[in-house]
Design an enzyme around this catalytic site. Sequence first.
Site, short mmCIF file in Angstrom:
data_model
loop_
_atom_site.label_atom_id
_atom_site.label_comp_id
_atom_site.label_asym_id
_atom_site.label_seq_id
_atom_site.Cartn_x
_atom_site.Cartn_y
_atom_site.Cartn_z
N SER A 164 12.83 -0.68 0.78
CA SER A 164 11.40 -0.50 1.02
C SER A 164 11.03 0.93 1.39
O SER A 164 11.78 1.62 2.09
CB SER A 164 10.99 -1.41 2.18
OG SER A 164 9.71 -1.06 2.66
N GLU B 139 9.06 1.55 3.60
CA GLU B 139 8.96 1.57 5.06
C GLU B 139 10.14 2.33 5.68
O GLU B 139 10.06 2.78 6.82
CB GLU B 139 8.95 0.14 5.62
CG GLU B 139 7.58 -0.47 5.77
CD GLU B 139 6.81 0.08 6.96
OE1 GLU B 139 5.65 0.48 6.76
OE2 GLU B 139 7.36 0.12 8.08
N TYR C 145 11.37 -3.75 11.31
CA TYR C 145 11.53 -4.09 9.88
C TYR C 145 12.11 -2.90 9.11
O TYR C 145 13.07 -3.05 8.34
CB TYR C 145 10.16 -4.49 9.30
CG TYR C 145 10.16 -4.59 7.79
CD1 TYR C 145 10.64 -5.72 7.14
CD2 TYR C 145 9.66 -3.54 7.01
CE1 TYR C 145 10.64 -5.80 5.75
CE2 TYR C 145 9.65 -3.62 5.62
CZ TYR C 145 10.14 -4.75 5.00
OH TYR C 145 10.15 -4.82 3.63
#
Length: 324
Positions: free
Chosen positions: A124, A126, A148
Amino acid sequence: MRKRAVITGIAGQDGSHLAEWLLEQGYEVHGVLRRPLNTRFWRIEHLRDRITLHQADLLDLASLIHLLREVQPHEIYNLAAQSFVPASFAAPVLTGEVTALGVARLLEATRLVAPEARFYQASSSEMFGKVREVPQNERTPFHPRSPYGVAKVYGHFITVNYRESYGLFACSGILFNHEGPRRGLEFVTRKVSDGVARIKLGLADELRLGNLEAQRDWGYAPDYVRAMWRMLQQDEPSDYVVATGVCHSVRELVETAFSVAGLDWRRHVRVDPAFYRPAEVDLLQGDASRARQELGWRPETSFERMVEIMVEADLERLRRGDVV
Ligand code: NAP
Ligand code: GDD
């Protein structure tokens, strides 16, 4: 012989689109559910008689070993995760167990039972978090800003490590945000398209949101699953950024979505600090040059068209009276 693919997280947004794509390519598709009796099937209902569903959980190594022993897949797509960033602040340890260690369990099961299978890990953007450069590419250092994001960094590097240590054909796709009508209602694009549709139909009057200044590189989910598949069709395994290269703020998302329905967002949107995060990712913008050159992949759906598709889908859904 038909190729067999296993998809973890098949009942999620990407899992449902990837299952459709693989069926179109002639694959035998095996999907993993952790709680078959409790799962919301709305994204895969239309595929039920064309796929085989199995029960397994990323928390449970034995269940993954049994799964791979039974299916003997050619390709494994690990899409399952606790994928909602705010939930990772509320449950950091669970997020680590599923989103980080779950990857190690599935890789270990692969190494033991199906070492020839090609493996895709859903990494990801992120992971870039507090970004070190703009735009971000495969060489940009990671600085995750949520439990996460931290868990995804583990998942990324354990995938690279199994490739380097054991010669697995393991790829990590660093995908930037991708959306569509099958997005969960908790993510901002779908929360906005659902909110706009409710206001338009007189079912609500306001929409409460958090940080309107955050910027994301939003693409269209059906475009992105093609990149996952292409990674596993290469001669050599590698890692790729998948993104549009264009970023928009949450404010621009709101303006675009309300204007699709002919509404003035200023009359309906309220900023609510309850939706702010302990640490924010202010800006994500991807450089997918490598995916373009080596995979021949490019996004086909613009941000504006995607928002339009989402608002129209939610208007239709609410007129039908469906919940999701
Ligand atoms: P999603 O809609 O949240 O789907 C995730 C799926 O994982 C759900 O079906 C969930 O099952 C399943 N799952 C959760 N915990 C599990 C466990 N312990 N064992 C087995 N399955 C479990 O996510 P998505 O948007 O499709 O994203 C797919 C993957 O890509 C995720 O790994 C996500 O982190 C990653 N990713 C997504 C984006 C994006 O913008 N969408 C971008 C980059 C990376 P339940 O239905 O039972 O909850
Ligand atoms: N969810 C949500 N709800 N987000 C809001 C809201 C709100 O009411 N108001 C503002 N935002 C902002 C968030 O603060 C964030 O900056 C941005 O909108 C996007 O939030 P999400 O849609 O929840 O997605 P995300 O970027 O945190 O995470 C998604 O993309 C990642 C890839 O970058 C998820 O799909 C992750 O699983 C994925 O890895």
